[in-house]
Design an enzyme around this catalytic site. Sequence first.
Site, PDB file in Angstrom:
ATOM      1  N   ASP A 149      28.935  65.310  94.292  1.00 21.81           N
ATOM      2  CA  ASP A 149      29.289  64.139  95.104  1.00 21.81           C
ATOM      3  C   ASP A 149      30.795  63.900  95.075  1.00 21.81           C
ATOM      4  OD1 ASP A 149      26.410  63.801  94.932  1.00 21.81           O
ATOM      5  OD2 ASP A 149      26.768  61.749  95.619  1.00 21.81           O
ATOM      6  N   GLU A 179      22.933  58.810 109.108  1.00 21.07           N
ATOM      7  CA  GLU A 179      21.645  58.960 108.451  1.00 21.07           C
ATOM      8  C   GLU A 179      21.547  57.975 107.295  1.00 21.07           C
ATOM      9  OE1 GLU A 179      19.026  62.348 106.101  1.00 21.07           O
ATOM     10  OE2 GLU A 179      21.168  62.177 105.723  1.00 21.07           O
ATOM     11  N   HIS A 219      24.306  57.331 100.497  1.00 21.30           N
ATOM     12  CA  HIS A 219      24.584  57.880  99.164  1.00 21.30           C
ATOM     13  C   HIS A 219      26.080  57.998  98.881  1.00 21.30           C
ATOM     14  CE1 HIS A 219      20.375  58.711  98.424  1.00 21.30           C
ATOM     15  NE2 HIS A 219      20.298  59.224  99.631  1.00 21.30           N
ATOM     16  N   ASP A 227      26.011  62.532 107.533  1.00 21.47           N
ATOM     17  CA  ASP A 227      24.936  62.899 106.624  1.00 21.47           C
ATOM     18  C   ASP A 227      24.927  61.970 105.401  1.00 21.47           C
ATOM     19  OD1 ASP A 227      22.915  64.916 105.656  1.00 21.47           O
ATOM     20  OD2 ASP A 227      24.404  65.168 104.065  1.00 21.47           O
ATOM     21  N   ASN A 237      29.328  63.195 101.742  1.00 26.79           N
ATOM     22  CA  ASN A 237      28.884  62.678 100.452  1.00 26.79           C
ATOM     23  C   ASN A 237      29.180  63.686  99.349  1.00 26.79           C
ATOM     24  OD1 ASN A 237      27.276  60.914  98.603  1.00 26.79           O
ATOM     25  ND2 ASN A 237      26.053  62.797  98.487  1.00 26.79           N
TER      26      ASN A 237
END
Length: 540
Positions: free
Chosen positions: A207, A273, A241, A237, A140
């Site tokens: 990001d 996740e 997002h 991970d 991410n």
Amino acid sequence: MIATCLFTACGYPSSGSDITETAGSDPVESVSSSAELLTPDIIDDNYRNYYEIFVGSYCDSDGDGIGDLRGIESKLDYISDLGCNGIWLTPVMAAPSYHKYDTTDYYMIDPAFGTNDDFKALTDACHERGIRLIIDLVINHSSNEHPWFKEACDYLRTLPEGGEPDPGVCPTVDYYHFSREKLNASYSEVSGSDWYYEAVFYYTQPDLNLHNEAVVDELENVAAYWIDMGCDGFRMDAAMHYDDEVSSYNIDFLHDYYEYCRTLNPDFYMVSEVWASEKTIADYYASGTPSFFNFDAADAEGKLIRAGRGKLAAERFVEACADYEKTYGAANPDFIDAPFITNHDMGRVANALQSKSADMKMTAGLLLSMSGSPFIYYGEEIGMKSKGNADENKRLHMNWDGSGYGDGSGVCKDPQGADADVEQKFPSVAEQEKDPASILSYYKEALAIRNAYPEIARGHMEIVDELTDGHVAVITKTWNDRRIAIVYNTGEESATVDISGEGTGVKGMKPVAVLCAETETVMTQPEMLEIPPKTIVYLK
Ligand SMILES: [Ca+2]
Ligand SMILES: [Ca+2]
């Protein structure tokens, strides 16, 4: 004695193999035993018993106080003896922070943890023991010190006022989300310029723009590199997002990335996740990727800990488990649930349960009876504590032998910023290994049962309604031609379970393994089980 498996007949000679033959003679059997008596039946697939290692706090091989890959290699026998055959390493790639969730180089092991050769040696050593090794993959965001980000920021600083960036000149300017506007609270300023960048977690973690094909190409190269190094899977991970606005994009990305990895290794595993509700996780299972962490069951208010402490009836717990199978299975029939009690982002289970060992054992027993691939956070198996909300205090050094850092026993320093005064209630690994009533011994037994009966992880679950009420619940799991029944008593009182009814579907089944949090044995009469508090009985 903590009781597992094999029952010894009291008062009459018995092979222990057929209770029904003794009907009428009023026999009583006490069921007890030890993990060594169970025969492992290991299936070489992606259903695994995983062990999460926070690398810097686990085992230090060179005396600098920081856990490292060679330290982990030296503990593989411990992990294997525990009953785990999968390991998840928190990030190992070069990064400025202690936690490494901010890499500066996707191709290099952080020097504090060792070398790329150490990693290869670790994967080889894992594979020799039948352990699969998966690593955290943080895509991410990168570090704000990653060369991509530094190059892009340097370029933006050279632009004349009002000038538009040209990705043809500086491709990395499209690797992140730069904007002249501070679009929302997650945007941080590019120092020395009038530009901002998206950093959802922290300003040091810009990001990445995963919509950019060039970034996707880079990340496929990263996957290929680590798969070639022997890595068996990725823990993705912060997958929800990737694009904070459009979850369907994240789902598609996971699908494509997983399929790419599988072209390189058909057995490649992926667990992601998505820290969200059961419903949202079910949406993500449509990606076709095998696993998502089960956040509904996890953490202090999750179903595992609540059931373990008696705040959620066993009846409700098994209903939740059946619901996971139904909901997730509808989105991906090949899903593998990934339940866990806590991870490196949560207060430890000992804190949630006030270090009550019976409740902690019960919680572990529930986890290790669930379908899928359970994840054990290092230190959970010895009842380690955390403190407060500071992340550093959730990642304290593994208590190998009660000693402190620096005496050559592999004990690490705590992360910088951790409190120095966290006293552990339960003793070290070395002490608990000598105590058959320890939390560690309970974990070993629960995992030995799981390894002896592969249908516990893989079976289709059904609730035996007529025997399920309140703190007592009975389920069956069926996988191919194998079938096992699991009887839970999560209450504070003994319970009697009559399995003689034809309609129960468990008539004639016999205890093969028992996990008691406190009391030693389960007493059985023919088709009548007397189950102590906080106990799980397995029937075949
Ligand atoms: Ca070290
Ligand atoms: Ca993002």
